[in-house]
Design a protein around this motif. Structure first.
Motif, PDB file in Angstrom:
ATOM      1  N   VAL A  66      78.427  23.230   0.841  1.00 55.57           N
ATOM      2  CA  VAL A  66      78.383  24.003   2.085  1.00 55.57           C
ATOM      3  C   VAL A  66      79.512  23.498   2.979  1.00 55.57           C
ATOM      4  O   VAL A  66      79.686  22.280   3.134  1.00 55.57           O
ATOM      5  CB  VAL A  66      77.034  23.866   2.807  1.00 55.57           C
ATOM      6  N   ILE A  67      80.268  24.433   3.563  1.00 55.56           N
ATOM      7  CA  ILE A  67      81.407  24.088   4.424  1.00 55.56           C
ATOM      8  C   ILE A  67      81.204  24.770   5.769  1.00 55.56           C
ATOM      9  O   ILE A  67      80.941  25.974   5.837  1.00 55.56           O
ATOM     10  CB  ILE A  67      82.733  24.538   3.798  1.00 55.56           C
ATOM     11  N   ASP A  68      81.345  24.009   6.838  1.00 53.37           N
ATOM     12  CA  ASP A  68      81.133  24.539   8.185  1.00 53.37           C
ATOM     13  C   ASP A  68      82.287  24.101   9.076  1.00 53.37           C
ATOM     14  O   ASP A  68      82.740  22.945   8.993  1.00 53.37           O
ATOM     15  CB  ASP A  68      79.802  24.016   8.745  1.00 53.37           C
ATOM     16  N   ILE A  69      82.738  24.991   9.956  1.00 49.37           N
ATOM     17  CA  ILE A  69      83.815  24.641  10.888  1.00 49.37           C
ATOM     18  C   ILE A  69      83.420  24.908  12.335  1.00 49.37           C
ATOM     19  O   ILE A  69      84.257  24.791  13.233  1.00 49.37           O
ATOM     20  CB  ILE A  69      85.118  25.401  10.569  1.00 49.37           C
ATOM     21  N   SER A  70      82.180  25.262  12.586  1.00 43.86           N
ATOM     22  CA  SER A  70      81.766  25.677  13.925  1.00 43.86           C
ATOM     23  C   SER A  70      82.060  24.621  14.977  1.00 43.86           C
ATOM     24  O   SER A  70      81.951  23.416  14.730  1.00 43.86           O
ATOM     25  CB  SER A  70      80.274  25.997  13.937  1.00 43.86           C
ATOM     26  N   SER A  71      82.379  25.087  16.183  1.00 43.88           N
ATOM     27  CA  SER A  71      82.582  24.202  17.325  1.00 43.88           C
ATOM     28  C   SER A  71      81.400  24.235  18.280  1.00 43.88           C
ATOM     29  O   SER A  71      81.492  23.756  19.402  1.00 43.88           O
ATOM     30  CB  SER A  71      83.861  24.615  18.074  1.00 43.88           C
ATOM     31  N   THR A  72      80.295  24.797  17.831  1.00 44.47           N
ATOM     32  CA  THR A  72      79.061  24.854  18.625  1.00 44.47           C
ATOM     33  C   THR A  72      78.019  23.983  17.951  1.00 44.47           C
ATOM     34  O   THR A  72      77.562  24.283  16.846  1.00 44.47           O
ATOM     35  CB  THR A  72      78.561  26.305  18.747  1.00 44.47           C
ATOM     36  N   SER A  97      89.850  15.848  18.544  1.00 43.84           N
ATOM     37  CA  SER A  97      89.411  15.892  19.941  1.00 43.84           C
ATOM     38  C   SER A  97      88.114  15.130  20.173  1.00 43.84           C
ATOM     39  O   SER A  97      87.687  14.973  21.319  1.00 43.84           O
ATOM     40  CB  SER A  97      89.244  17.346  20.395  1.00 43.84           C
ATOM     41  N   VAL A  98      87.477  14.646  19.105  1.00 45.63           N
ATOM     42  CA  VAL A  98      86.266  13.841  19.305  1.00 45.63           C
ATOM     43  C   VAL A  98      86.598  12.472  19.896  1.00 45.63           C
ATOM     44  O   VAL A  98      85.738  11.839  20.516  1.00 45.63           O
ATOM     45  CB  VAL A  98      85.480  13.641  17.990  1.00 45.63           C
ATOM     46  N   TYR A  99      87.832  12.003  19.736  1.00 47.09           N
ATOM     47  CA  TYR A  99      88.172  10.645  20.163  1.00 47.09           C
ATOM     48  C   TYR A  99      88.276  10.555  21.684  1.00 47.09           C
ATOM     49  O   TYR A  99      88.860  11.419  22.336  1.00 47.09           O
ATOM     50  CB  TYR A  99      89.473  10.189  19.517  1.00 47.09           C
ATOM     51  N   SER A 100      87.728   9.483  22.232  1.00 54.11           N
ATOM     52  CA  SER A 100      87.726   9.295  23.684  1.00 54.11           C
ATOM     53  C   SER A 100      88.927   8.503  24.183  1.00 54.11           C
ATOM     54  O   SER A 100      89.215   8.510  25.378  1.00 54.11           O
ATOM     55  CB  SER A 100      86.432   8.599  24.119  1.00 54.11           C
ATOM     56  N   ASP A 101      89.616   7.810  23.282  1.00 56.47           N
ATOM     57  CA  ASP A 101      90.776   7.008  23.671  1.00 56.47           C
ATOM     58  C   ASP A 101      92.031   7.695  23.150  1.00 56.47           C
ATOM     59  O   ASP A 101      92.248   7.764  21.938  1.00 56.47           O
ATOM     60  CB  ASP A 101      90.652   5.601  23.089  1.00 56.47           C
ATOM     61  N   ASP A 102      92.848   8.192  24.057  1.00 54.80           N
ATOM     62  CA  ASP A 102      94.099   8.849  23.680  1.00 54.80           C
ATOM     63  C   ASP A 102      95.313   7.975  23.953  1.00 54.80           C
ATOM     64  O   ASP A 102      96.440   8.471  24.035  1.00 54.80           O
ATOM     65  CB  ASP A 102      94.251  10.175  24.448  1.00 54.80           C
ATOM     66  N   ALA A 112      86.603   4.892  19.080  1.00 56.29           N
ATOM     67  CA  ALA A 112      85.495   5.407  19.887  1.00 56.29           C
ATOM     68  C   ALA A 112      85.611   6.913  20.086  1.00 56.29           C
ATOM     69  O   ALA A 112      86.721   7.469  20.177  1.00 56.29           O
ATOM     70  CB  ALA A 112      85.481   4.710  21.241  1.00 56.29           C
ATOM     71  N   VAL A 113      84.452   7.567  20.154  1.00 57.69           N
ATOM     72  CA  VAL A 113      84.404   9.011  20.361  1.00 57.69           C
ATOM     73  C   VAL A 113      83.667   9.314  21.661  1.00 57.69           C
ATOM     74  O   VAL A 113      83.025   8.456  22.257  1.00 57.69           O
ATOM     75  CB  VAL A 113      83.713   9.729  19.178  1.00 57.69           C
ATOM     76  N   HIS A 114      83.768  10.568  22.097  1.00 56.77           N
ATOM     77  CA  HIS A 114      83.077  11.008  23.303  1.00 56.77           C
ATOM     78  C   HIS A 114      81.563  10.959  23.102  1.00 56.77           C
ATOM     79  O   HIS A 114      81.060  10.972  21.972  1.00 56.77           O
ATOM     80  CB  HIS A 114      83.489  12.436  23.653  1.00 56.77           C
ATOM     81  N   SER A 115      80.841  10.952  24.191  1.00 58.21           N
ATOM     82  CA  SER A 115      79.388  11.105  24.111  1.00 58.21           C
ATOM     83  C   SER A 115      79.071  12.500  23.599  1.00 58.21           C
ATOM     84  O   SER A 115      79.739  13.474  23.960  1.00 58.21           O
ATOM     85  CB  SER A 115      78.760  10.908  25.494  1.00 58.21           C
ATOM     86  N   PRO A 116      78.064  12.608  22.743  1.00 56.89           N
ATOM     87  CA  PRO A 116      77.759  13.933  22.188  1.00 56.89           C
ATOM     88  C   PRO A 116      77.207  14.883  23.241  1.00 56.89           C
ATOM     89  O   PRO A 116      76.535  14.457  24.187  1.00 56.89           O
ATOM     90  CB  PRO A 116      76.709  13.627  21.116  1.00 56.89           C
ATOM     91  N   ALA A 117      77.498  16.151  23.065  1.00 60.18           N
ATOM     92  CA  ALA A 117      76.953  17.171  23.965  1.00 60.18           C
ATOM     93  C   ALA A 117      75.434  17.221  23.841  1.00 60.18           C
ATOM     94  O   ALA A 117      74.882  17.056  22.752  1.00 60.18           O
ATOM     95  CB  ALA A 117      77.550  18.525  23.626  1.00 60.18           C
ATOM     96  N   GLU A 118      74.792  17.455  24.948  1.00 56.68           N
ATOM     97  CA  GLU A 118      73.346  17.620  24.981  1.00 56.68           C
ATOM     98  C   GLU A 118      73.033  19.069  25.342  1.00 56.68           C
ATOM     99  O   GLU A 118      73.826  19.741  25.984  1.00 56.68           O
ATOM    100  CB  GLU A 118      72.725  16.688  26.034  1.00 56.68           C
ATOM    101  N   LYS A 129      81.854  18.875  19.211  1.00 60.71           N
ATOM    102  CA  LYS A 129      82.200  18.424  17.865  1.00 60.71           C
ATOM    103  C   LYS A 129      81.505  17.105  17.520  1.00 60.71           C
ATOM    104  O   LYS A 129      81.053  16.902  16.381  1.00 60.71           O
ATOM    105  CB  LYS A 129      83.721  18.289  17.730  1.00 60.71           C
ATOM    106  N   VAL A 130      81.398  16.197  18.494  1.00 59.37           N
ATOM    107  CA  VAL A 130      80.713  14.921  18.238  1.00 59.37           C
ATOM    108  C   VAL A 130      79.244  15.167  17.913  1.00 59.37           C
ATOM    109  O   VAL A 130      78.694  14.592  16.953  1.00 59.37           O
ATOM    110  CB  VAL A 130      80.844  13.979  19.448  1.00 59.37           C
ATOM    111  N   ALA A 131      78.578  16.010  18.685  1.00 61.04           N
ATOM    112  CA  ALA A 131      77.174  16.309  18.424  1.00 61.04           C
ATOM    113  C   ALA A 131      76.997  16.962  17.055  1.00 61.04           C
ATOM    114  O   ALA A 131      76.039  16.659  16.327  1.00 61.04           O
ATOM    115  CB  ALA A 131      76.617  17.208  19.524  1.00 61.04           C
TER     116      ALA A 131
END
Length: 321
Positions: A66-72, A97-102, A112-118, A129-131
């Motif tokens: 199974v392959i998924d690319i969704s951004s939701t 774009s998941v990375y928090s340090d650029d 490190a990555v961003h906090s996941p969306a709630e 994407k992190v979530a």
């Protein structure tokens, strides 16, 4: 024969993945809302992933991949919940774009990555994407999370990399406005290299799928040479561009590939794991040639999602003096 389910399969990247799977001899089903056809040879299940019954048509059987690319994130979480136990392998195409340090140069997949969306959060691409990644991680050693950087190539709907092909081609022997390039780098991955990797690798875990690091000046010079541009290039400082309403990176009235000077890590991440997992990268010249041909075919003066119009560029050049 390998049975593949692509959640999507009709868009720019996912349709290429589907076609590559078909070339490999797989049986491919795409699940999408419709409006665009599935690639020739693939079947199409019509479904809206906002609908709780979206996966009913594909949940009654086992899938090899199974392959998924969704951004939701909610779409990915629902798919994993319904289909996760029926999949021998699961690939999720995430994003750098998941990375928090650029700022850190050469960072790898452990950064490190961003906090996941709630649920209920305002939409933020990286957090979504992190979530989504977190949902896929629950599948353990059956899962691969691919983190591409800037994807480029023929048909790119973002118009970012292609802007420079259009800018040099439309100017012919006229001037082209450039940002300062000192200390700036570019990493891109050709859409066909990425689709090949997703379709063929047996890697698991997390992989940064991104091209080699190139100085921005080198990339722009390659595009300029390949278009045959004969005019001048006018390089201006960041402060002047900002004062005159030019945006970084993407969108209207922007200079694509131009980033704030302090984002030193955004386009300098390591691709060592991608290489070790069998990922290949075609020469930059080859990608540039394909992009130029595509821009010429689609129209270098068409309305674009990123960059300056020629009128805006000329007005800025005149203002610069």
């Amino acid at each position: 024969m390998t049975d593949v389910l692509i959640l999507g399969g009709t868009g720019w990247l996912s349709s290429r993945i589907a076609r590559r799977m078909l070339v490999n001899g797989a049986t491919v089903m795409c699940l999408a809302r419709g409006g665009r056809p599935s690639p020739e040879g693939a079947s199409l299940a019509l479904a809206d992933r906002e609908d709780p019954t979206a996966y009913d048509a594909v949940s009654g059987r086992d899938w090899d991949h199974v392959i998924d690319i969704s951004s939701t994130a909610a779409h990915v979480e629902a798919a994993v919940a319904v289909l996760g136990e029926r999949a021998a392998r699961w690939t999720y195409v995430s994003s750098m774009s998941v990375y928090s340090d650029d700022t850190a140069v050469g960072a790898d997949e452990t950064a490190a990555v961003h906090s996941p969306a709630e649920p209920g959060d305002e939409y933020e691409y990286g957090a979504q994407k992190v979530a989504a990644e977190n949902a896929v991680r629950g599948l353990g050693e059956r899962a691969l999370i691919v983190r591409p950087g800037l994807i480029v190539g023929e048909g790119d709907p973002s118009d970012r990399f292609g802007y420079w092909a259009a800018a040099f081609a439309r100017a012919v022997d006229g001037p082209v406005l450039l940002p300062r390039t000192e200390g700036r780098d570019v990493q891109v991955i050709d859409v066909d290299d990425l689709s090949e990797f997703v379709a063929t690798t047996r890697a698991i875990g997390v992989v940064n799928a991104i091209g080699d690091r190139h100085p921005l000046a080198e990339v722009l010079a390659t595009v300029r040479r390949s278009t045959g541009h004969r005019g001048d290039t006018v390089m201006v400082d960041d402060e002047w561009l900002i004062e005159n309403g030019v945006e970084y990176w993407a969108g209207e009235r922007s200079l694509p590939l131009w980033l704030p000077a302090d984002m030193t890590g955004f386009m300098t991440r390591t691709n060592a794991r991608y290489r070790a997992a069998g990922g290949t990268l075609r020469p930059l010249d080859e990608t540039v040639a394909a992009v130029i041909a595509d821009e010429q075919e689609r129209g270098i003066d068409r309305d674009r999602r990123a960059g300056l119009t020629r009128a805006e560029e000329l007005e800025l050049l005149q203002r610069r003096g």
